[in-house]
Design a protein around this motif. Structure first.
Motif, PDB file in Angstrom:
ATOM      1  N   VAL A  23      44.355  73.209 -52.133  1.00 51.86           N
ATOM      2  CA  VAL A  23      44.605  73.906 -50.866  1.00 51.86           C
ATOM      3  C   VAL A  23      43.608  73.431 -49.813  1.00 51.86           C
ATOM      4  N   ALA A  24      42.334  73.317 -50.176  1.00 46.76           N
ATOM      5  CA  ALA A  24      41.314  72.837 -49.231  1.00 46.76           C
ATOM      6  C   ALA A  24      41.630  71.420 -48.767  1.00 46.76           C
ATOM      7  N   ARG A  25      42.064  70.552 -49.675  1.00 48.95           N
ATOM      8  CA  ARG A  25      42.415  69.172 -49.306  1.00 48.95           C
ATOM      9  C   ARG A  25      43.609  69.134 -48.357  1.00 48.95           C
ATOM     10  N   ARG A  26      44.582  70.027 -48.551  1.00 45.66           N
ATOM     11  CA  ARG A  26      45.746  70.054 -47.658  1.00 45.66           C
ATOM     12  C   ARG A  26      45.333  70.434 -46.241  1.00 45.66           C
ATOM     13  N   VAL A  27      44.434  71.381 -46.105  1.00 50.08           N
ATOM     14  CA  VAL A  27      43.948  71.766 -44.777  1.00 50.08           C
ATOM     15  C   VAL A  27      43.194  70.600 -44.149  1.00 50.08           C
ATOM     16  N   ALA A  28      42.341  69.934 -44.924  1.00 43.86           N
ATOM     17  CA  ALA A  28      41.586  68.786 -44.413  1.00 43.86           C
ATOM     18  C   ALA A  28      42.526  67.673 -43.963  1.00 43.86           C
ATOM     19  N   GLU A  29      43.606  67.445 -44.697  1.00 42.50           N
ATOM     20  CA  GLU A  29      44.568  66.406 -44.329  1.00 42.50           C
ATOM     21  C   GLU A  29      45.222  66.706 -42.983  1.00 42.50           C
ATOM     22  N   ILE A  30      45.549  67.944 -42.732  1.00 46.95           N
ATOM     23  CA  ILE A  30      46.126  68.324 -41.434  1.00 46.95           C
ATOM     24  C   ILE A  30      45.125  68.065 -40.319  1.00 46.95           C
ATOM     25  N   LEU A  31      43.863  68.420 -40.531  1.00 43.71           N
ATOM     26  CA  LEU A  31      42.836  68.161 -39.522  1.00 43.71           C
ATOM     27  C   LEU A  31      42.691  66.665 -39.259  1.00 43.71           C
ATOM     28  N   ARG A  32      42.775  65.844 -40.310  1.00 47.13           N
ATOM     29  CA  ARG A  32      42.658  64.393 -40.150  1.00 47.13           C
ATOM     30  C   ARG A  32      43.809  63.808 -39.342  1.00 47.13           C
ATOM     31  N   ARG A  33      44.960  64.435 -39.382  1.00 47.00           N
ATOM     32  CA  ARG A  33      46.102  63.949 -38.599  1.00 47.00           C
ATOM     33  C   ARG A  33      45.920  64.235 -37.115  1.00 47.00           C
ATOM     34  N   CYS A  34      45.089  65.220 -36.796  1.00 48.77           N
ATOM     35  CA  CYS A  34      44.875  65.599 -35.397  1.00 48.77           C
ATOM     36  C   CYS A  34      43.581  65.053 -34.816  1.00 48.77           C
ATOM     37  N   PHE A  35      42.571  64.835 -35.655  1.00 48.28           N
ATOM     38  CA  PHE A  35      41.241  64.432 -35.184  1.00 48.28           C
ATOM     39  C   PHE A  35      40.654  63.358 -36.091  1.00 48.28           C
ATOM     40  N   ASP A  36      39.756  62.540 -35.522  1.00 45.48           N
ATOM     41  CA  ASP A  36      38.907  61.709 -36.361  1.00 45.48           C
ATOM     42  C   ASP A  36      37.957  62.647 -37.091  1.00 45.48           C
ATOM     43  N   THR A  37      37.765  62.436 -38.380  1.00 42.96           N
ATOM     44  CA  THR A  37      36.863  63.286 -39.153  1.00 42.96           C
ATOM     45  C   THR A  37      35.982  62.434 -40.046  1.00 42.96           C
ATOM     46  N   THR A  38      34.891  63.043 -40.491  1.00 42.70           N
ATOM     47  CA  THR A  38      34.049  62.405 -41.488  1.00 42.70           C
ATOM     48  C   THR A  38      34.685  62.595 -42.854  1.00 42.70           C
ATOM     49  N   GLU A  39      34.116  61.950 -43.836  1.00 42.95           N
ATOM     50  CA  GLU A  39      34.554  62.170 -45.213  1.00 42.95           C
ATOM     51  C   GLU A  39      34.249  63.613 -45.581  1.00 42.95           C
ATOM     52  N   GLN A  40      35.188  64.264 -46.216  1.00 40.57           N
ATOM     53  CA  GLN A  40      34.975  65.661 -46.592  1.00 40.57           C
ATOM     54  C   GLN A  40      33.937  65.768 -47.700  1.00 40.57           C
ATOM     55  N   ARG A  41      33.253  66.893 -47.713  1.00 40.65           N
ATOM     56  CA  ARG A  41      32.286  67.216 -48.754  1.00 40.65           C
ATOM     57  C   ARG A  41      32.723  68.534 -49.355  1.00 40.65           C
ATOM     58  N   LEU A  52      34.736  75.165 -51.446  1.00 40.03           N
ATOM     59  CA  LEU A  52      34.195  75.126 -50.097  1.00 40.03           C
ATOM     60  C   LEU A  52      34.213  73.668 -49.663  1.00 40.03           C
ATOM     61  N   LEU A  53      34.843  73.384 -48.535  1.00 35.96           N
ATOM     62  CA  LEU A  53      34.963  72.023 -48.049  1.00 35.96           C
ATOM     63  C   LEU A  53      34.385  71.958 -46.639  1.00 35.96           C
ATOM     64  N   ASP A  54      33.501  71.004 -46.395  1.00 37.24           N
ATOM     65  CA  ASP A  54      32.895  70.802 -45.074  1.00 37.24           C
ATOM     66  C   ASP A  54      33.304  69.436 -44.549  1.00 37.24           C
ATOM     67  N   LEU A  55      33.609  69.354 -43.257  1.00 40.68           N
ATOM     68  CA  LEU A  55      33.825  68.076 -42.609  1.00 40.68           C
ATOM     69  C   LEU A  55      33.479  68.197 -41.136  1.00 40.68           C
ATOM     70  N   THR A  56      33.194  67.063 -40.508  1.00 42.93           N
ATOM     71  CA  THR A  56      32.862  67.012 -39.089  1.00 42.93           C
ATOM     72  C   THR A  56      34.058  66.438 -38.349  1.00 42.93           C
ATOM     73  N   VAL A  57      34.449  67.107 -37.271  1.00 42.35           N
ATOM     74  CA  VAL A  57      35.616  66.734 -36.480  1.00 42.35           C
ATOM     75  C   VAL A  57      35.156  66.199 -35.133  1.00 42.35           C
ATOM     76  N   ASP A  58      35.701  65.057 -34.734  1.00 35.79           N
ATOM     77  CA  ASP A  58      35.404  64.451 -33.435  1.00 35.79           C
ATOM     78  C   ASP A  58      36.498  64.875 -32.457  1.00 35.79           C
ATOM     79  N   THR A  59      36.211  65.869 -31.622  1.00 35.92           N
ATOM     80  CA  THR A  59      37.226  66.381 -30.700  1.00 35.92           C
ATOM     81  C   THR A  59      37.487  65.438 -29.529  1.00 35.92           C
ATOM     82  N   ALA A  60      36.593  64.495 -29.295  1.00 33.29           N
ATOM     83  CA  ALA A  60      36.799  63.531 -28.213  1.00 33.29           C
ATOM     84  C   ALA A  60      37.834  62.478 -28.599  1.00 33.29           C
TER      85      ALA A  60
END
Length: 76
Positions: A23-41, A52-60
């Motif tokens: 479930v956490a990976r599915r949410v991260a995948e959706i975020l990656r389709r909308c934003f550049d992100t770091t590798e998830q931890r 618990l999954l952490d990632l950094t999102v580049d909104t620019a």
């Protein structure tokens, strides 16, 4: 609780807590389709299980539809 550093301008730290790693990976995948992100931890969420999954999102560097939403949601 540990104090978090504020991310650089244009970036956001995202934390996902889910019942399972899938479930956490599915949410991260959706975020990656909308934003550049770091590798998830990912980490165990706690003694009762979960992930618990952490990632950094580049909104620019947002892709559609996030770009349109960000442009219309900016304060004037």
């Amino acid at each position: 609780m540990q104090a978090m550093q504020t991310p650089s301008d244009g970036y956001a730290e995202v934390r996902v807590v889910a019942a399972s790693p899938e479930v956490a990976r599915r949410v991260a995948e959706i975020l990656r389709r909308c934003f550049d992100t770091t590798e998830q931890r990912s980490y165990p969420a706690g003694p009762d299980g979960g992930t618990l999954l952490d990632l950094t999102v580049d909104t620019a560097r947002a892709a559609e539809p996030a770009r349109s939403w960000l442009e219309t949601s900016r304060s004037t």
